[in-house]
Enzyme design. Structure first.
Site, PDB file in Angstrom:
ATOM      1  N   GLY A   1       0.989  -1.239  -0.062  1.00  0.00           N
ATOM      2  CA  GLY A   1      -0.046  -0.097  -0.003  1.00  0.00           C
ATOM      3  C   GLY A   1       0.923   1.157   0.190  1.00  0.00           C
TER       4      GLY A   1
ATOM      5  N   ASN B   1      -1.165   1.424  12.909  1.00  0.00           N
ATOM      6  CA  ASN B   1      -1.920   2.306  13.473  1.00  0.00           C
ATOM      7  C   ASN B   1      -2.606   1.925  14.650  1.00  0.00           C
ATOM      8  OD1 ASN B   1      -1.327   5.006  12.500  1.00  0.00           O
ATOM      9  ND2 ASN B   1      -2.718   4.584  10.847  1.00  0.00           N
TER      10      ASN B   1
ATOM     11  N   LYS C   1       0.857   8.420  19.178  1.00  0.00           N
ATOM     12  CA  LYS C   1       0.246   8.459  17.936  1.00  0.00           C
ATOM     13  C   LYS C   1      -1.204   8.122  18.072  1.00  0.00           C
ATOM     14  CE  LYS C   1       0.436   8.184  13.178  1.00  0.00           C
ATOM     15  NZ  LYS C   1       0.607   7.008  12.760  1.00  0.00           N
TER      16      LYS C   1
ATOM     17  N   ASN D   1      -4.208  10.112  16.290  1.00  0.00           N
ATOM     18  CA  ASN D   1      -5.103   9.533  15.228  1.00  0.00           C
ATOM     19  C   ASN D   1      -6.541   9.603  15.462  1.00  0.00           C
ATOM     20  OD1 ASN D   1      -3.428   8.676  13.240  1.00  0.00           O
ATOM     21  ND2 ASN D   1      -2.701   6.619  14.350  1.00  0.00           N
TER      22      ASN D   1
ATOM     23  N   ASN E   1      -6.352  18.240   7.188  1.00  0.00           N
ATOM     24  CA  ASN E   1      -5.976  18.306   8.791  1.00  0.00           C
ATOM     25  C   ASN E   1      -5.934  19.615   9.207  1.00  0.00           C
ATOM     26  OD1 ASN E   1      -5.790  15.651   8.195  1.00  0.00           O
ATOM     27  ND2 ASN E   1      -3.640  15.608   8.403  1.00  0.00           N
TER      28      ASN E   1
END
Lengths: 299, 299
Positions: free
Chosen positions: A9, A102, A181, A185, A199
């Site tokens: 990806g 993530n 993180k 997120n 963002n």
């Protein structure tokens, strides 16, 4: 040194492109077709107006033997189950594995993996997969890495070895690193995906900024953060640095892909549940994203 | 009998079209131009495939004298301040006034109006203003009315008089009536506006339905409802009946108009504040809508 990257990806291709400048890189793809495309074209890296060709070998995941010195797992969290199952069936268990997912929900899966050195990382780059072999690097950040299990020696050596071509930051403590993180997120991803904004809008629009603040209060009430200010500043810093970028969750929604909402918000909701606490705002965002996802329709 | 309608938006035009079948109706418009358009074309009412012309007189609001037997105030809540100011300057105070605003924040403004009979109503019709003199009636519902101050005799007579051309439902108790509408608005409007979906999506999509349920719990915790089930069923009934409609807030957002978020969510947030309670989900929705509004951009 040979490096295997599982998943082609945007993040897999980004790592392949940069690491191939130092190491002998093989990416393992889900489909035979993508492997063929990469073998034909190599990996094309676009950064600003520059375009570079990175010599990378590709194989379908079925051909993965696990023989590389370092294996980087660059699939989405919800694809991790099948990869971990495959790991256990490999002829030889890779010695050094770096997981780049993530969220934090996957950490509990890592305990069952019988390898010497297990590392985790969180990627703070903006990357967009333009086609099966082309990745656009549109937000230069770093990759934070830490030891989850085993010896830090190999990881430190790796960080040094790539430092001239690709910034990777070594952290002593994986939990705080991942948590930082995760919080960013959990706040940036669902809001930008629901509002369909870049963002930067979250800090530029005073009303969205207020939502960010309220969300942060709610999240910190269930996490045991030593210095919450640092986590808040981190969120704001990311919004500033990736001002013009679309978050991965927004990109997933736009592409009608599954998002990582379970990995990100699901983990926090589970944590709250364990503590007998409620996260009303986060739960609303969670179900809104699940709903949008299930519509499979871009609004 | 002469009826004056203040405001020629979708609801003002809808009422003008139907009431003109029984009464002598004058609509008061914000602009001279719209009055001229209505006087030239009359009011065009579209319902299904039918189109009927309603004989309606129009005047700019500056010409309002307040001499009609019944005055219907059909402006948005945030336009009410200037209308109430104008009321106090009229040569003669209208004797019977019906206020049709959403929300409940405006009720406190009504106490200062020095008239005999003051009625409030909540409109459950879907209506879309197609142009300055054309309204599409795309969701047949009812208008709930009740006495806020004064004698119910006139209002009951009015309900009877129009019953053959336009359904209006008399309620004994204004507070519960308004509260029911407020709750439905507070849940349906912001969610549909943020998600940009028709009202039906909120009950058809199981994740959005879950958000509705959570929101309802949060709202009922600050209101003293005797039978919450009835209020919940009302919300679901509206979603079903207006399944293919876009909520007024979504239409406002799409048209880049100011929404009624302050009248609807603002009122509930203020109520919670008075009680020293928090409405985290509602507050998030409030700021998301304020943020989208302030962007002035349809996503």
């Amino acid at each position: 040194m040979r490096v295997g990257i599982i998943g082609a990806g945007s993040i897999g291709l980004l790592f392949a492109a940069y690491l191939s400048r130092v190491f002998d890189v093989t990416v393992y793809t889900r489909s035979q077709e993508q492997a063929a495309e990469i073998n034909q074209h190599n990996v094309l890296l676009q950064s600003g107006t520059e375009e570079t060709i990175a010599k990378v070998k590709a194989l379908p995941i079925a051909d993965w033997q696990g023989s590389e010195a370092l294996t980087i797992i660059a699939v989405k969290q919800y694809q991790l189950f099948s990869i971990i199952e495959r790991l256990s069936q490999l002829p030889s268990m890779p010695e050094n594995i770096l997981f780049l997912q993530n969220g934090m929900g996957h950490l509990k899966l890592l305990d069952d993996i019988n390898t010497s050195n297990l590392f985790v990382g969180s990627v703070e780059h903006g990357a967009l997969k333009e086609n099966p072999y082309t990745v656009r690097h549109n937000g230069i950040g770093t990759t934070n890495v830490a030891v989850y299990k085993g010896d830090p020696g190999f990881l430190k050596m790796f960080v040094l070895a790539v430092s001239n071509v690709f910034p990777i930051t070594f952290h002593e403590e994986y939990f705080a690193m991942m948590e930082k993180k995760l919080i960013a997120n959990a706040m940036i991803n669902p809001l930008t995906a629901i509002l369909q904004v870049n963002n930067g809008a979250l800090i530029d629009n005073p009303f969205y900024y207020k939502v960010l603040q309220n969300l942060f209060s709610e999240i910190t009430a269930i996490l045991n953060l030593e210095h919450p200010e640092g986590y808040w500043e981190h969120v704001i810093k990311i919004c500033k640095k990736t001002r013009d970028n679309r978050s991965s969750m927004l990109k997933d929604i736009e592409a009608k892909r599954l998002t990582e909402v379970d990995a990100i918000l699901g983990y926090l909701l589970e944590e709250a549940n364990k503590q007998g606490k409620k996260l009303p705002q986060l739960e609303t965002l969670y179900y809104l994203i699940k709903g949008i996802e299930s519509q499979g329709v871009v609004i």
